[in-house]
Design a protein around this motif. Structure first.
Motif, PDB file in Angstrom:
ATOM      1  N   LYS A 237      36.516  33.209  33.095  1.00  0.00           N
ATOM      2  CA  LYS A 237      36.562  33.098  34.553  1.00  0.00           C
ATOM      3  C   LYS A 237      37.967  33.381  35.074  1.00  0.00           C
ATOM      4  O   LYS A 237      38.146  34.085  36.081  1.00  0.00           O
ATOM      5  N   ALA A 238      38.969  32.826  34.404  1.00  0.00           N
ATOM      6  CA  ALA A 238      40.352  33.060  34.816  1.00  0.00           C
ATOM      7  C   ALA A 238      40.715  34.532  34.682  1.00  0.00           C
ATOM      8  O   ALA A 238      41.349  35.121  35.574  1.00  0.00           O
ATOM      9  N   ALA A 239      40.311  35.142  33.567  1.00  0.00           N
ATOM     10  CA  ALA A 239      40.619  36.554  33.346  1.00  0.00           C
ATOM     11  C   ALA A 239      39.960  37.433  34.406  1.00  0.00           C
ATOM     12  O   ALA A 239      40.585  38.365  34.935  1.00  0.00           O
ATOM     13  N   GLU A 240      38.712  37.137  34.747  1.00  0.00           N
ATOM     14  CA  GLU A 240      38.014  37.943  35.755  1.00  0.00           C
ATOM     15  C   GLU A 240      38.737  37.883  37.094  1.00  0.00           C
ATOM     16  O   GLU A 240      38.909  38.907  37.780  1.00  0.00           O
ATOM     17  N   THR A 241      39.190  36.702  37.475  1.00  0.00           N
ATOM     18  CA  THR A 241      39.926  36.564  38.739  1.00  0.00           C
ATOM     19  C   THR A 241      41.198  37.411  38.729  1.00  0.00           C
ATOM     20  O   THR A 241      41.502  38.122  39.697  1.00  0.00           O
ATOM     21  N   GLU A 245      42.449  40.840  40.799  1.00  0.00           N
ATOM     22  CA  GLU A 245      43.709  40.914  41.545  1.00  0.00           C
ATOM     23  C   GLU A 245      44.538  42.134  41.153  1.00  0.00           C
ATOM     24  O   GLU A 245      45.547  42.433  41.797  1.00  0.00           O
ATOM     25  N   GLY A 246      44.137  42.811  40.076  1.00  0.00           N
ATOM     26  CA  GLY A 246      44.839  44.019  39.667  1.00  0.00           C
ATOM     27  C   GLY A 246      45.814  43.847  38.524  1.00  0.00           C
ATOM     28  O   GLY A 246      46.512  44.809  38.161  1.00  0.00           O
ATOM     29  N   LEU A 247      45.885  42.657  37.920  1.00  0.00           N
ATOM     30  CA  LEU A 247      46.784  42.462  36.782  1.00  0.00           C
ATOM     31  C   LEU A 247      46.236  43.200  35.558  1.00  0.00           C
ATOM     32  O   LEU A 247      45.026  43.211  35.307  1.00  0.00           O
ATOM     33  N   ASN A 346      40.125  23.845  32.301  1.00  0.00           N
ATOM     34  CA  ASN A 346      39.350  24.388  33.411  1.00  0.00           C
ATOM     35  C   ASN A 346      39.916  25.750  33.797  1.00  0.00           C
ATOM     36  O   ASN A 346      41.067  26.083  33.482  1.00  0.00           O
ATOM     37  N   ALA A 347      39.110  26.541  34.486  1.00  0.00           N
ATOM     38  CA  ALA A 347      39.477  27.924  34.786  1.00  0.00           C
ATOM     39  C   ALA A 347      40.718  28.012  35.661  1.00  0.00           C
ATOM     40  O   ALA A 347      41.557  28.902  35.476  1.00  0.00           O
ATOM     41  N   HIS A 348      40.861  27.106  36.629  1.00  0.00           N
ATOM     42  CA  HIS A 348      42.015  27.171  37.531  1.00  0.00           C
ATOM     43  C   HIS A 348      43.321  26.965  36.772  1.00  0.00           C
ATOM     44  O   HIS A 348      44.307  27.690  36.988  1.00  0.00           O
ATOM     45  N   SER A 349      43.349  25.980  35.881  1.00  0.00           N
ATOM     46  CA  SER A 349      44.564  25.705  35.116  1.00  0.00           C
ATOM     47  C   SER A 349      44.898  26.871  34.184  1.00  0.00           C
ATOM     48  O   SER A 349      46.066  27.271  34.060  1.00  0.00           O
ATOM     49  N   VAL A 350      43.877  27.434  33.532  1.00  0.00           N
ATOM     50  CA  VAL A 350      44.099  28.577  32.649  1.00  0.00           C
ATOM     51  C   VAL A 350      44.567  29.786  33.459  1.00  0.00           C
ATOM     52  O   VAL A 350      45.482  30.517  33.053  1.00  0.00           O
TER      53      VAL A 350
END
Length: 402
Positions: A237-241, A245-247, A346-350
């Motif tokens: 989930k973190a990677a997809e976000t 964003e373009g990273l 959790n995804a936000h912290s990662v």
């Protein structure tokens, strides 16, 4: 001579943590003291030394690709030979020659095919008997484990209490075991010693990699069975976000899917791959291929909900690669000593940690330097501590102390 029970590892191609520890411990312990592996042959109803097939298996299993099936496999010849010998002896239990062994070490989780026959073995050996305890996840979180393991675990805990001592692989595992025994209302259990694990490599041969310049597309590696507990969901989930964003970065997963809780993780992986994101998933790898993945990666991620120890994080640090990791369970023993970005599961912290690592130029070199300059325990350190524990127990027994 010290007897080391490898009944399961001598017949399994699984490359999970317990198998890695058991096989590595045999190699390290035989370097340090007079020791050999034994198995319980349920077909022959005998505790015996390894046969040629079992010795070859232990020698070559690390060069083979990992498999999903963790069950032990006995060849047709081993089964037929065992049954013939059992019938020849009237199906009585056969024990090692008296006086052959001075102590017993059991590094594996033992099932109902081995556990009932351990008391007779301990009595025959007479010297100290120590079991290694990895974690209580199957007891405390039965929804995360295999049904047969979960069902067996309370009896396994009771059988552990019959040993002279138990060596837990982390402080967290030691606390969990004491808590489990209390919940089972077991009185006067043996002492539990926290003996921190180490890595399977020769001492003084650390595979440290120089940090090097930042690549255009850094690769993040996660080595873990695909299952709910390992928390691939948070990483993906973190990677997809961040991809949205373009990273620029890639994620590389290594691990077989868990038979019970792996399906949702596999579905999430395939959905991201079909969407065209730079996500690679390999199943089980042999030791050489896994070593190459660690060498090639830029950093590792391990957002696990709960661990008995967490060997992949220590492996990452051994190569000088930073790790984004939680500190749950046994991870807390070593992740705060340099080289790690510690996160919540959790995804936000990662996501926050990944963004920092990818966008703050000074952070990655700093973590690489911390990883390179921290001490890393090896399996020889682990084996030496266990040898000392066995010696202490032997001295206490000879002096008549409990």
């Amino acid at each position: 001579m010290l007897a080391i029970d490898l009944t399961h590892s001598a017949h399994s191609r699984a490359q999970t943590g317990i198998q890695q520890v058991s096989r590595g411990l045999l190699d390290a312990m035989t370097d340090l003291t007079d020791a050999e592996a034994i198995v319980y042959d349920r077909f022959a109803r005998a505790w015996r030394r390894l046969d040629g097939r079992e010795r070859r298996h232990l020698k070559h299993v690390d060069s083979r690709k990992g498999v999903r099936r963790k069950r032990a496999h006995w060849s047709t010849w081993q089964r037929l030979r065992g049954r013939w010998l059992a019938n020849l002896r009237g199906k009585r239990l056969v024990l090692p020659p008296e006086g052959r062994y001075r102590g017993l070490l059991v590094p594996e989780f033992f099932g109902s095919d081995v556990g009932p026959w351990l008391p007779a073995l301990r009595e025959r050996i007479g010297g100290p008997a120590v079991a290694i305890f990895h974690d209580a996840i199957a007891f405390r979180h039965p929804e995360l484990g295999m049904p047969e393991t979960t069902k067996r675990f309370p009896q396994y805990l009771r059988e552990l209490a019959q040993f002279d001592a138990v060596a837990a692989v982390s402080e967290a595992s030691a606390d969990e075991l004491r808590e489990c025994w209390a919940r089972l209302d077991l009185h006067d259990p043996p002492p539990v010693h926290a003996v921190q694990l180490g890595l399977r490599r020769p001492p003084q041969q650390r595979p440290l990699m120089p940090a090097g310049p930042r690549p255009d597309c850094p690769e993040l590696l996660m080595v873990a069975t695909l299952e709910t507990r390992k928390n691939h969901e948070a990483l993906l989930k973190a990677a997809e976000t961040l991809w949205q964003e373009g990273l620029s970065f890639a994620v590389h997963l290594v691990g077989m899917p868990h038979a019970v809780t792996g399906k949702p993780v596999v579905a999430q992986v395939k959905a991201l791959q079909e969407a065209g994101y730079p996500l690679i998933w390999e199943g089980g790898l042999n030791a050489a291929a896994l070593e190459e993945r660690y060498r090639q990666c830029w950093a590792t991620v391990f957002p696990s909900h709960l661990e008995g120890f967490g060997l992949p994080v220590l492996e990452s640090l051994d190569y000088g690669k930073p790790a984004i990791t939680t500190d749950r369970g046994g991870l807390n023993d070593f992740v705060h000593h340099g080289g790690c970005l510690v996160v919540e599961p959790n995804a936000h912290s990662v996501e926050t940690a990944l963004r920092r690592l990818l966008t703050e130029p000074e952070l990655h070199p700093c973590l690489c330097d911390e990883a390179a300059n921290r001490p890393i325990r090896t399996m020889h350190d682990f084996a030496a501590d266990l040898r000392d524990l066995l010696d202490q127990l032997a001295t206490a027994k000879s002096a008549g102390r409990p």
